[in-house]
Design a protein around this motif. Structure first.
Motif, PDB file in Angstrom:
ATOM      1  N   PRO A 235      44.326  41.125  60.063  1.00 18.16           N
ATOM      2  CA  PRO A 235      42.954  40.779  59.351  1.00 18.16           C
ATOM      3  C   PRO A 235      41.925  40.187  60.191  1.00 18.16           C
ATOM      4  O   PRO A 235      40.416  40.381  59.796  1.00 18.16           O
ATOM      5  CB  PRO A 235      43.603  39.913  58.161  1.00 18.16           C
ATOM      6  N   ALA A 236      42.153  39.524  61.196  1.00 16.33           N
ATOM      7  CA  ALA A 236      40.988  38.624  62.143  1.00 16.33           C
ATOM      8  C   ALA A 236      40.354  39.745  62.717  1.00 16.33           C
ATOM      9  O   ALA A 236      39.166  39.668  62.882  1.00 16.33           O
ATOM     10  CB  ALA A 236      41.660  37.702  62.774  1.00 16.33           C
ATOM     11  N   GLU A 237      41.006  40.842  63.277  1.00 15.99           N
ATOM     12  CA  GLU A 237      40.362  41.934  63.785  1.00 15.99           C
ATOM     13  C   GLU A 237      39.368  42.583  62.975  1.00 15.99           C
ATOM     14  O   GLU A 237      38.218  42.651  63.259  1.00 15.99           O
ATOM     15  CB  GLU A 237      41.318  42.854  64.511  1.00 15.99           C
ATOM     16  N   GLU A 238      39.770  42.723  61.774  1.00 26.30           N
ATOM     17  CA  GLU A 238      38.945  43.669  60.896  1.00 26.30           C
ATOM     18  C   GLU A 238      37.623  42.524  60.568  1.00 26.30           C
ATOM     19  O   GLU A 238      36.448  43.139  60.268  1.00 26.30           O
ATOM     20  CB  GLU A 238      39.771  44.021  59.623  1.00 26.30           C
ATOM     21  N   ASP A 239      37.961  41.427  60.346  1.00 22.22           N
ATOM     22  CA  ASP A 239      37.005  40.411  59.929  1.00 22.22           C
ATOM     23  C   ASP A 239      35.924  40.458  61.013  1.00 22.22           C
ATOM     24  O   ASP A 239      34.679  40.347  60.803  1.00 22.22           O
ATOM     25  CB  ASP A 239      37.427  38.833  59.775  1.00 22.22           C
ATOM     26  N   ALA A 240      36.371  40.352  62.355  1.00 21.80           N
ATOM     27  CA  ALA A 240      35.453  40.408  63.477  1.00 21.80           C
ATOM     28  C   ALA A 240      34.705  41.515  63.653  1.00 21.80           C
ATOM     29  O   ALA A 240      33.636  41.587  64.213  1.00 21.80           O
ATOM     30  CB  ALA A 240      36.242  39.907  64.970  1.00 21.80           C
ATOM     31  N   CYS A 241      35.096  42.695  63.105  1.00 18.39           N
ATOM     32  CA  CYS A 241      34.715  43.786  63.522  1.00 18.39           C
ATOM     33  C   CYS A 241      33.749  44.693  62.448  1.00 18.39           C
ATOM     34  O   CYS A 241      32.770  45.270  62.827  1.00 18.39           O
ATOM     35  CB  CYS A 241      35.682  44.959  63.891  1.00 18.39           C
ATOM     36  N   ILE A 242      34.093  44.183  61.246  1.00 22.51           N
ATOM     37  CA  ILE A 242      33.399  44.804  60.003  1.00 22.51           C
ATOM     38  C   ILE A 242      31.905  44.979  59.869  1.00 22.51           C
ATOM     39  O   ILE A 242      31.403  45.789  59.317  1.00 22.51           O
ATOM     40  CB  ILE A 242      33.965  44.503  58.801  1.00 22.51           C
ATOM     41  N   GLY A 243      31.279  43.947  60.560  1.00 23.27           N
ATOM     42  CA  GLY A 243      29.858  43.811  60.511  1.00 23.27           C
ATOM     43  C   GLY A 243      29.204  44.871  61.226  1.00 23.27           C
ATOM     44  O   GLY A 243      28.423  45.418  60.859  1.00 23.27           O
ATOM     45  N   TYR A 244      29.911  45.576  62.390  1.00 14.53           N
ATOM     46  CA  TYR A 244      29.379  46.774  62.863  1.00 14.53           C
ATOM     47  C   TYR A 244      29.393  48.059  61.890  1.00 14.53           C
ATOM     48  O   TYR A 244      28.370  48.774  61.823  1.00 14.53           O
ATOM     49  CB  TYR A 244      30.318  47.157  63.981  1.00 14.53           C
ATOM     50  N   LEU A 245      30.426  48.150  61.271  1.00 15.73           N
ATOM     51  CA  LEU A 245      30.647  49.327  60.398  1.00 15.73           C
ATOM     52  C   LEU A 245      29.665  49.112  59.202  1.00 15.73           C
ATOM     53  O   LEU A 245      29.013  49.932  58.703  1.00 15.73           O
ATOM     54  CB  LEU A 245      31.868  49.516  59.676  1.00 15.73           C
ATOM     55  N   GLN A 246      29.481  47.569  58.735  1.00 16.94           N
ATOM     56  CA  GLN A 246      28.255  47.548  57.616  1.00 16.94           C
ATOM     57  C   GLN A 246      27.135  47.831  58.019  1.00 16.94           C
ATOM     58  O   GLN A 246      26.282  48.265  57.332  1.00 16.94           O
ATOM     59  CB  GLN A 246      28.496  45.982  57.157  1.00 16.94           C
ATOM     60  N   ALA A 247      27.002  47.467  59.352  1.00 17.05           N
ATOM     61  CA  ALA A 247      25.167  47.731  59.788  1.00 17.05           C
ATOM     62  C   ALA A 247      25.349  49.323  59.859  1.00 17.05           C
ATOM     63  O   ALA A 247      23.999  49.941  59.859  1.00 17.05           O
ATOM     64  CB  ALA A 247      25.097  47.130  61.219  1.00 17.05           C
ATOM     65  N   GLN A 248      26.341  49.899  60.202  1.00 15.47           N
ATOM     66  CA  GLN A 248      26.260  51.467  60.430  1.00 15.47           C
ATOM     67  C   GLN A 248      25.868  52.009  58.979  1.00 15.47           C
ATOM     68  O   GLN A 248      25.017  52.941  58.563  1.00 15.47           O
ATOM     69  CB  GLN A 248      27.459  52.195  60.876  1.00 15.47           C
ATOM     70  N   ILE A 249      26.544  51.439  58.011  1.00 15.92           N
ATOM     71  CA  ILE A 249      26.223  51.902  56.505  1.00 15.92           C
ATOM     72  C   ILE A 249      24.937  51.715  56.328  1.00 15.92           C
ATOM     73  O   ILE A 249      24.025  52.624  55.608  1.00 15.92           O
ATOM     74  CB  ILE A 249      27.418  51.277  55.358  1.00 15.92           C
ATOM     75  N   ASP A 250      24.465  50.579  56.469  1.00 14.18           N
ATOM     76  CA  ASP A 250      23.011  49.963  56.184  1.00 14.18           C
ATOM     77  C   ASP A 250      22.115  50.737  56.770  1.00 14.18           C
ATOM     78  O   ASP A 250      20.959  51.134  56.200  1.00 14.18           O
ATOM     79  CB  ASP A 250      22.724  48.758  56.631  1.00 14.18           C
ATOM     80  N   LEU A 251      22.207  51.361  58.178  1.00 14.95           N
ATOM     81  CA  LEU A 251      21.215  52.419  58.769  1.00 14.95           C
ATOM     82  C   LEU A 251      21.405  53.695  58.129  1.00 14.95           C
ATOM     83  O   LEU A 251      20.560  54.487  57.677  1.00 14.95           O
ATOM     84  CB  LEU A 251      21.528  52.503  60.253  1.00 14.95           C
ATOM     85  N   ILE A 252      22.629  54.327  57.665  1.00 17.63           N
ATOM     86  CA  ILE A 252      22.816  55.600  57.603  1.00 17.63           C
ATOM     87  C   ILE A 252      22.490  55.919  55.959  1.00 17.63           C
ATOM     88  O   ILE A 252      21.782  56.781  55.562  1.00 17.63           O
ATOM     89  CB  ILE A 252      24.261  56.036  57.616  1.00 17.63           C
ATOM     90  N   ARG A 253      22.550  54.647  55.119  1.00 16.77           N
ATOM     91  CA  ARG A 253      22.536  54.675  53.904  1.00 16.77           C
ATOM     92  C   ARG A 253      23.055  55.974  53.095  1.00 16.77           C
ATOM     93  O   ARG A 253      22.677  56.581  52.500  1.00 16.77           O
ATOM     94  CB  ARG A 253      21.155  54.439  53.389  1.00 16.77           C
ATOM     95  N   PRO A 254      24.333  56.341  53.397  1.00 10.03           N
ATOM     96  CA  PRO A 254      24.776  57.601  52.759  1.00 10.03           C
ATOM     97  C   PRO A 254      25.395  57.333  51.172  1.00 10.03           C
ATOM     98  O   PRO A 254      25.802  56.574  50.814  1.00 10.03           O
ATOM     99  CB  PRO A 254      26.328  57.702  53.554  1.00 10.03           C
ATOM    100  N   PRO A 255      25.088  58.489  50.550  1.00  7.71           N
ATOM    101  CA  PRO A 255      25.532  58.816  49.086  1.00  7.71           C
ATOM    102  C   PRO A 255      27.115  58.576  48.962  1.00  7.71           C
ATOM    103  O   PRO A 255      27.486  58.155  48.044  1.00  7.71           O
ATOM    104  CB  PRO A 255      24.839  59.615  48.505  1.00  7.71           C
ATOM    105  N   LEU A 256      27.567  59.124  50.030  1.00  7.42           N
ATOM    106  CA  LEU A 256      28.991  59.431  49.854  1.00  7.42           C
ATOM    107  C   LEU A 256      29.613  58.708  51.149  1.00  7.42           C
ATOM    108  O   LEU A 256      29.368  58.881  52.350  1.00  7.42           O
ATOM    109  CB  LEU A 256      29.754  60.673  49.694  1.00  7.42           C
ATOM    110  N   VAL A 257      30.883  57.917  50.645  1.00  7.83           N
ATOM    111  CA  VAL A 257      31.879  57.399  51.722  1.00  7.83           C
ATOM    112  C   VAL A 257      33.183  57.817  51.584  1.00  7.83           C
ATOM    113  O   VAL A 257      33.509  57.730  50.437  1.00  7.83           O
ATOM    114  CB  VAL A 257      31.680  55.897  51.909  1.00  7.83           C
ATOM    115  N   VAL A 258      33.932  58.427  52.687  1.00  5.48           N
ATOM    116  CA  VAL A 258      35.059  58.811  52.392  1.00  5.48           C
ATOM    117  C   VAL A 258      36.303  58.201  53.260  1.00  5.48           C
ATOM    118  O   VAL A 258      35.919  58.146  54.615  1.00  5.48           O
ATOM    119  CB  VAL A 258      35.499  60.169  52.637  1.00  5.48           C
ATOM    120  N   CYS A 259      36.961  57.349  52.831  1.00  2.00           N
ATOM    121  CA  CYS A 259      38.225  56.332  53.745  1.00  2.00           C
ATOM    122  C   CYS A 259      39.138  57.535  54.104  1.00  2.00           C
ATOM    123  O   CYS A 259      39.790  58.246  53.124  1.00  2.00           O
ATOM    124  CB  CYS A 259      38.759  55.193  52.849  1.00  2.00           C
TER     125      CYS A 259
END
Ligand code: URA
Length: 187
Positions: free
Chosen positions: A94-118
């Motif tokens: 969990p601590a690794e995810e917390d440390a890293c998730i900001g990068y993915l969030q920033a990628q989502i903010d830059l791409i602004r995709p209408p669809l995300v698939v996990c």
């Protein structure tokens, strides 16, 4: 933040212990103007060596599903929850995810995709809901912030349990249908 700034800060990141054991950070690749973002769990051995997501055995299987539903890999963007490989491919802490998730969030903010698939339950538990059940809830779309999101089986799971491939195929067909609608809208 620009893509270049984001990628540079990710490449030199020391926010968690995984920076000590990585060969390369695995930032993400693909079309930054895509309508569809795929999010995996964390780099494996091959990804750590090459610095690119989904280039090992699981990635090759995923490529076959993309091909089967006519989604060119160059059309999409692929990233992971964690940008560095956990030793022996253990689950992210969990601590690794917390440390890293900001990068993915920033990628989502830059791409602004209408669809995300996990891809898999780890990404789904982080991006959809903590108690996500992949066997019951794969392929079900939910609305979130500015996009719609669903999860499919992780290709590594399909390598271990090929009997689940038909379900993956059905999910991928529906994803491709939604993606075709977006392409009609200019994505
Ligand atoms: N598994 C993942 O979740 N991501 C990769 O990049 C490779 C394997």
């Amino acid at each position: 933040m620009t893509w270049e700034e984001l990628e540079q800060s990710c490449r030199t990141c020391e926010k968690c212990e995984l920076c000590r054991t990585r060969t390369n950070t695995v930032f993400g690749v693909g079309n930054r103007k895509t309508g569809i973002l795929f999010v995996g769990e964390a780099p494996g051995e091959q990804e750590d060596l090459k610095g690119e997501p989904f280039v090992g055995a699981a990635g090759k299987l995923f490529d076959r599903f993309l091909e089967a539903v006519d989604i060119p890999r160059e059309d999409i963007y692929i990233a992971n929850i964690l940008k560095c490989r956990p030793p022996k491919n253990r689950d992210p802490l969990p601590a690794e995810e917390d440390a890293c998730i900001g990068y993915l969030q920033a990628q989502i903010d830059l791409i602004r995709p209408p669809l995300v698939v996990c891809l898999g339950r780890i990404a789904a538990m982080r991006l959809i809901k903590p108690d996500f059940r992949i066997t019951k809830e794969h392929g079900i779309w939910v609305k979130k912030d500015n996009y719609e999101i669903c999860a499919v089986y992780h290709p590594s799971l399909l390598l271990r349990d090929p009997r689940r491939k038909p379900e993956m195929m059905e999910d991928m067909k529906l994803i491709a249908q939604r993606y075709a609608v977006l392409k009609g809208l200019g994505y």
